[in-house]
Design an enzyme around this catalytic site. Sequence first.
Site, PDB file in Angstrom:
ATOM      1  N   ASP A 166       0.786  -1.240   0.000  1.00 29.90           N
ATOM      2  CA  ASP A 166       0.000   0.000   0.000  1.00 29.90           C
ATOM      3  C   ASP A 166       0.817   1.289   0.000  1.00 29.90           C
ATOM      4  O   ASP A 166       0.250   2.375   0.118  1.00 29.90           O
ATOM      5  CB  ASP A 166      -0.951   0.016   1.206  1.00 29.90           C
ATOM      6  CG  ASP A 166      -2.074  -0.995   1.054  1.00 29.90           C
ATOM      7  OD1 ASP A 166      -2.642  -1.066  -0.046  1.00 29.90           O
ATOM      8  OD2 ASP A 166      -2.377  -1.704   2.026  1.00 29.90           O
TER       9      ASP A 166
ATOM     10  N   ASP B 204      -6.504  -4.011  -6.114  1.00 25.91           N
ATOM     11  CA  ASP B 204      -6.184  -2.695  -5.559  1.00 25.91           C
ATOM     12  C   ASP B 204      -4.721  -2.299  -5.804  1.00 25.91           C
ATOM     13  O   ASP B 204      -4.374  -1.118  -5.872  1.00 25.91           O
ATOM     14  CB  ASP B 204      -6.409  -2.652  -4.038  1.00 25.91           C
ATOM     15  CG  ASP B 204      -7.586  -3.475  -3.553  1.00 25.91           C
ATOM     16  OD1 ASP B 204      -7.905  -4.485  -4.199  1.00 25.91           O
ATOM     17  OD2 ASP B 204      -8.164  -3.130  -2.519  1.00 25.91           O
TER      18      ASP B 204
HETATM   19  N1  GLY Z   1      -7.428  -1.285  -0.713  1.00 24.26           N
HETATM   20  C1  GLY Z   1      -8.383  -1.730   0.207  1.00 24.26           C
HETATM   21  C2  GLY Z   1      -9.766  -1.342  -0.118  1.00 24.26           C
HETATM   22  O1  GLY Z   1     -10.078  -0.862  -1.180  1.00 24.26           O
HETATM   23  O2  GLY Z   1     -10.602  -1.540   0.740  1.00 24.26           O
END
Ligand code: GLY
Length: 374
Positions: free
Chosen positions: A88, A153
């Site tokens: 992330d 993601d």
């Molecule tokens: N990246 C985590 C979400 O979209 O909840």
Amino acid sequence: MKKMIQDNFEFAAKQYQFLEKATPQDSMPKTFDKNRNISSDVYWWCSGFYPGTLLYIYEYTKKPSILDDAKKRLAILDTVKYYTKNHDLGFMMYCSFGNAYRLTKNEEYKKVILESSKSLATRYRPDAKVIQSWEITDGGLRQKGFVGPVIIDNLMNLEMLEWSSHNSTDKKFANIAESHANTTIKNHFRPDYSSYHVLDYDLNTGEVRKKVTAQGYSDSSAWSRGQGWALYGYTMMYRFTKNPAYLKQAQGVAKFILNNPNLPTDKIPYWDFDAPNIPNELRDVSAASVYASALLELGQYTSGKEKQNYISVAKTILKSLSSSKYRADLGSNGGYLLKHSVGSIPHNNEIDVPLTYADYYFVEALLRYQKWYL
Ligand code: GLY
């Protein structure tokens, strides 16, 4: 639209003062649930969105106090540049320091971004040609039999890597980003361009071991925010590379979203396109914000009716989000701009609440509309 954008930024500048007051100085806002503000430490994946949103509000309003608030939060986020335990880093460090560098040209911020890209690059698995999203110790993944989880993601984190190569002499970051994006096109999508949420890779051979969901309704469903990450991700990758395969992927995802019979007329999606009780399902405003921002950028790379359609849907989303159905009243909603997002229904976590990233992509979309279409 000009008036609506101005009204939203005037509101945001005032509303975020409530959020600022409600958030301890060593933390970042997370959500507002059951009438209380909840904050996180800087290692939560959303830690970059609050300073990022403040920077967008500053960009529009030019209020020095908002820049000061952003700088205070950047100071506590700085240490995350060395973090290597999840994928992330792009969300955390580019939405924050990326905007800070763009607006101030402070070279210290650029160093933070490049260091963060180095940390993220340690997660690249060259044999499988992917960046590993989660540690297998997270959430009992080892017990569930995962060895190399990659979630859709992850595409969003490639923006920081591409930027880092475009702003340094090190091409490694862009090579990793493009390798991950290519593998994801190959494995992560269904024929209708909807995407799975989580793939598990054999990290030695690149074989896909399973295709499942974590936050969606089912393994075979189209989790709404995930479709947004894919749409935004390939649009952004086209910006940096001009690779037509990325444009085609973004257009395919856009078609899936925009032609979906379960997309409501106000264009704010239900939390999953295949949720079983539509229309009696929760909406996910965060997904809508991501769609709006991404569609406005995709409009820059397309023409004719297609472009008009992207802009028109984005405009509908922005109008819907600016209405009292989705936008908070001043002083309410814990100081967040937008109501009605969904973190994870399967985990019974952050249900029908404000979320930092809903606000972030909303104000980003407003600025994009102003810059490209007014
Ligand atoms: N990246 C985590 C979400 O979209 O909840």
